[in-house]
Motif scaffolding. Structure first.
Motif, PDB file in Angstrom:
ATOM      1  N   TRP A 282       2.386  42.332  11.516  1.00 16.12           N
ATOM      2  CA  TRP A 282       3.410  42.851  10.587  1.00 16.12           C
ATOM      3  C   TRP A 282       4.693  41.676  10.803  1.00 16.12           C
ATOM      4  O   TRP A 282       5.227  41.101  10.609  1.00 16.12           O
ATOM      5  N   SER A 284       7.608  41.796   7.079  1.00 14.77           N
ATOM      6  CA  SER A 284       8.597  41.616   6.062  1.00 14.77           C
ATOM      7  C   SER A 284       8.171  41.277   4.060  1.00 14.77           C
ATOM      8  O   SER A 284       8.203  40.038   4.347  1.00 14.77           O
ATOM      9  N   GLU A 285       7.829  41.852   3.869  1.00 12.99           N
ATOM     10  CA  GLU A 285       7.662  41.856   2.941  1.00 12.99           C
ATOM     11  C   GLU A 285       9.056  42.753   1.760  1.00 12.99           C
ATOM     12  O   GLU A 285       8.034  43.959   1.450  1.00 12.99           O
ATOM     13  N   ARG A 288      10.127  46.191   3.740  1.00 10.11           N
ATOM     14  CA  ARG A 288       8.797  47.073   3.937  1.00 10.11           C
ATOM     15  C   ARG A 288       7.660  46.054   5.406  1.00 10.11           C
ATOM     16  O   ARG A 288       7.333  45.229   5.099  1.00 10.11           O
ATOM     17  N   ALA A 289       7.079  46.672   5.860  1.00 14.50           N
ATOM     18  CA  ALA A 289       6.505  46.314   6.559  1.00 14.50           C
ATOM     19  C   ALA A 289       4.460  46.263   6.243  1.00 14.50           C
ATOM     20  O   ALA A 289       4.507  47.758   6.344  1.00 14.50           O
ATOM     21  N   GLN A 290       3.970  45.662   6.409  1.00 17.97           N
ATOM     22  CA  GLN A 290       2.590  45.310   5.807  1.00 17.97           C
ATOM     23  C   GLN A 290       2.241  44.698   6.799  1.00 17.97           C
ATOM     24  O   GLN A 290       2.494  43.225   7.238  1.00 17.97           O
ATOM     25  N   TRP A 291       0.826  44.724   7.046  1.00 16.05           N
ATOM     26  CA  TRP A 291       0.515  44.285   8.940  1.00 16.05           C
ATOM     27  C   TRP A 291      -1.060  43.498   7.244  1.00 16.05           C
ATOM     28  O   TRP A 291      -1.146  43.127   6.207  1.00 16.05           O
ATOM     29  N   HIS A 292      -0.636  42.239   8.467  1.00 16.31           N
ATOM     30  CA  HIS A 292      -1.430  41.097   7.396  1.00 16.31           C
ATOM     31  C   HIS A 292      -2.580  40.527   9.060  1.00 16.31           C
ATOM     32  O   HIS A 292      -2.261  39.866   9.675  1.00 16.31           O
ATOM     33  N   PRO A 326       2.514  51.364   7.993  1.00  8.48           N
ATOM     34  CA  PRO A 326       2.534  50.500   6.900  1.00  8.48           C
ATOM     35  C   PRO A 326       4.031  51.030   5.564  1.00  8.48           C
ATOM     36  O   PRO A 326       3.743  52.456   5.828  1.00  8.48           O
ATOM     37  N   GLY A 327       4.258  50.628   5.310  1.00  7.26           N
ATOM     38  CA  GLY A 327       4.942  51.012   3.805  1.00  7.26           C
ATOM     39  C   GLY A 327       6.801  50.904   4.918  1.00  7.26           C
ATOM     40  O   GLY A 327       7.358  51.313   4.370  1.00  7.26           O
TER      41      GLY A 327
END
Length: 331
Positions: A282, A284-285, A288-292, A326-327
């Motif tokens: 996860w 931080s973008e 906001r949490a974004q899975w990568h 997510p998000g």
């Protein structure tokens, strides 16, 4: 004698009662729904606030992770013990474990008896050489030398024990009493270790180059095997070519024999999340949490190495992603 009789309600009254019943029922249902929505909203809000408060985010950093085996032993270094040139009350001038230059004042000795009003004189004890100052002595300074395998048999080596002494401020010392030592931190140090043949993947032989480490994440220490004694039960003397100060400060050490080293992005195992059979992290973008998705190339204990081609250095990685969605807003 009169007699009471029941008069059946009219159709309008029945309809009115039914209407009231359904209105009350709908009101109860509406209240239940609103309460349930309120509880759900409060739960979601509290959960988001909790996650936002406890989530830990760290920038991704390059590092290393080694596959290792324990190889405990003894550090051997060029060191000299300095004794008190006169009797007196001991006072430290330099700080313990600091580098001192040749001639720098290390300690002071106050002669005389202050309790009887005799202040006497003060004498400074300088460093006879440059190096790393240690006030703690372990009793093995004259025993563990680079020639140890030539002078001690395995029975003596197994019986090695530290007998630490340390002179404190205001202690009274006699002339000739050891008061501190200085370690040469420039010259190469040595490592005396004992192992059984089955402990290592291959035997250590003279002139062999090996890699040791203080932990699976480093720093690594290059070594060269100098002497070997024994066949199955082996004593080995290893020259440490680039030891850190932390490695040579202690006498008894628990260095690790490095079999293989992996380099890349170093992360805690907890940061890796698997979704639909794919591993990722996860990020931080914009808070906001974004899975990568990422590629894990090595796992040792509770840490992993991630291929830098799948994760940019300095990306903000969530270290404890158990509650994330997510998000979701994170700090």
């Amino acid at each position: 004698m009169s007699r009471l009789t029941m008069v059946p309600p009219g159709k309008d009254a029945i309809k009115k009662r039914r209407r009231k019943f359904w209105l009350r029922l709908l009101l109860v249902i509406a209240v239940i729904i609103l309460c349930g929505f309120g509880v759900w909203w409060a739960k979601e809000k509290l959960q988001h606030l909790f996650v936002k408060a406890v989530v830990e985010v760290q920038p991704a950093k390059l590092g290393q992770l080694s596959v290792t085996r324990p190889l405990p032993g003894w550090i051997i270094r060029d060191e000299v013990i300095i004794s008190a040139p006169a009797a007196g009350r001991f006072q430290r001038i330099a700080k313990d474990s600091e580098r001192v230059r040749l001639g720098a004042p290390v300690a002071g000795l106050q002669s005389g008896n202050a309790a009887e009003g005799d202040e006497g004189g003060a004498q400074s004890v300088p460093a006879p050489r440059a190096g790393l100052l240690e006030f703690r002595m372990d009793g093995l300074e004259s025993v563990l030398t680079p020639r140890v395998l030539d002078t001690l048999d395995p029975g003596q080596l197994k019986a090695l024990t530290e007998k630490p002494t340390e002179v404190q401020n205001d202690d009274y010392v006699n002339r000739g009493q050891p008061i501190f030592k200085i370690i040469d931190n420039i010259e190469k140090a040595y490592y005396l270790t004992h192992y059984v043949m089955t402990d290592l993947p291959k035997p250590l032989v003279p002139q062999m180059r090996i890699t040791l480490a203080m932990s699976p994440t480093g720093p690594n220490i290059s070594g060269k095997v100098v002497q070997v004694r024994g066949v199955d039960d082996v004593w080995v003397l290893i020259q440490l070519l680039n030891p850190s100060l932390d490695a040579i400060k202690e006498r008894k050490a628990s260095l690790l024999y490095v079999e293989q080293t992996h380099k890349g992005i170093l992360l805690p195992l907890e940061a890796i999340v698997e979704r639909e059979g794919e591993k990722g992290v996860w990020l931080s973008e914009k808070n906001r949490a974004q899975w990568h998705p990422v590629t894990v190339t090595a796992t040792v204990n509770e840490q992993v190495i991630v291929d830098p081609a799948t994760l940019d250095e300095k990306s903000l990685v969530v270290q404890n992603p158990s509650w994330l969605e997510p998000g979701q807003e994170i700090k």
